[in-house]
Write a protein that holds these residues in place. Structure first.
Motif, PDB file in Angstrom:
ATOM      1  N   GLU A 195       6.393  -3.968   0.234  1.00 26.35           N
ATOM      2  CA  GLU A 195       6.114  -3.396   1.545  1.00 26.35           C
ATOM      3  C   GLU A 195       4.653  -2.983   1.667  1.00 26.35           C
ATOM      4  N   SER A 196       4.117  -2.443   0.591  1.00 33.05           N
ATOM      5  CA  SER A 196       2.706  -2.053   0.588  1.00 33.05           C
ATOM      6  C   SER A 196       1.814  -3.287   0.746  1.00 33.05           C
ATOM      7  N   LEU A 197       2.134  -4.348   0.026  1.00 32.39           N
ATOM      8  CA  LEU A 197       1.361  -5.589   0.147  1.00 32.39           C
ATOM      9  C   LEU A 197       1.473  -6.170   1.556  1.00 32.39           C
ATOM     10  N   GLU A 198       2.652  -6.116   2.154  1.00 28.79           N
ATOM     11  CA  GLU A 198       2.834  -6.613   3.518  1.00 28.79           C
ATOM     12  C   GLU A 198       1.972  -5.823   4.495  1.00 28.79           C
ATOM     13  N   ASN A 249      -2.779  -5.476   7.844  1.00 27.42           N
ATOM     14  CA  ASN A 249      -4.005  -4.747   8.157  1.00 27.42           C
ATOM     15  C   ASN A 249      -5.221  -5.670   8.006  1.00 27.42           C
ATOM     16  N   LEU A 250      -5.229  -6.441   6.927  1.00 26.61           N
ATOM     17  CA  LEU A 250      -6.321  -7.383   6.686  1.00 26.61           C
ATOM     18  C   LEU A 250      -6.348  -8.450   7.781  1.00 26.61           C
ATOM     19  N   ASP A 251      -5.190  -8.935   8.176  1.00 30.63           N
ATOM     20  CA  ASP A 251      -5.102  -9.937   9.240  1.00 30.63           C
ATOM     21  C   ASP A 251      -5.661  -9.376  10.553  1.00 30.63           C
TER      22      ASP A 251
END
Length: 102
Positions: free
Chosen positions: A13-16, A21-23
């Motif tokens: 979930e953190s990576l998602e 956010n990066l996207d």
């Protein structure tokens, strides 16, 4: 075991969230760059239009100058021919004539 599962789910979930956010940041950055490119393209279009207008004006001015030069050359040649004819007529009639200096 359940603690490990929770850790993996939290990591996922953190990576998602980080990827989303990066996207979003990448999309915003590209939008800013696109805006700058649009502004630059508009400026270049204006410059191009000014250059085309200037080139057309210069071409017309050159054409006009060539026509004027030809007309002046023709006028000078005709004046010289008329002077020569006048001198010839005056010599034939015995009048010395007056020579003008240019």
């Amino acid at each position: 075991m359940e603690h490990l599962e929770r850790l993996i789910v939290d990591l996922k979930e953190s990576l998602e969230r980080q990827i989303l956010n990066l996207d979003r940041k990448v999309s915003e950055g590209f939008a800013r760059i696109e805006t700058k490119f649009d502004t630059q393209a508009a400026r270049l279009d204006r410059h191009g239009a000014l250059l085309q207008t200037g080139n057309r004006w210069i071409a017309r001015t050159n054409d006009w100058a060539e026509k004027i030069d030809q007309a002046l050359e023709t006028k000078d040649r005709e004046i010289d021919e008329l002077r020569a004819r006048l001198d010839k007529l005056e010599k034939r009639n015995g009048n010395p004539g007056t020579k003008s200096t240019n």
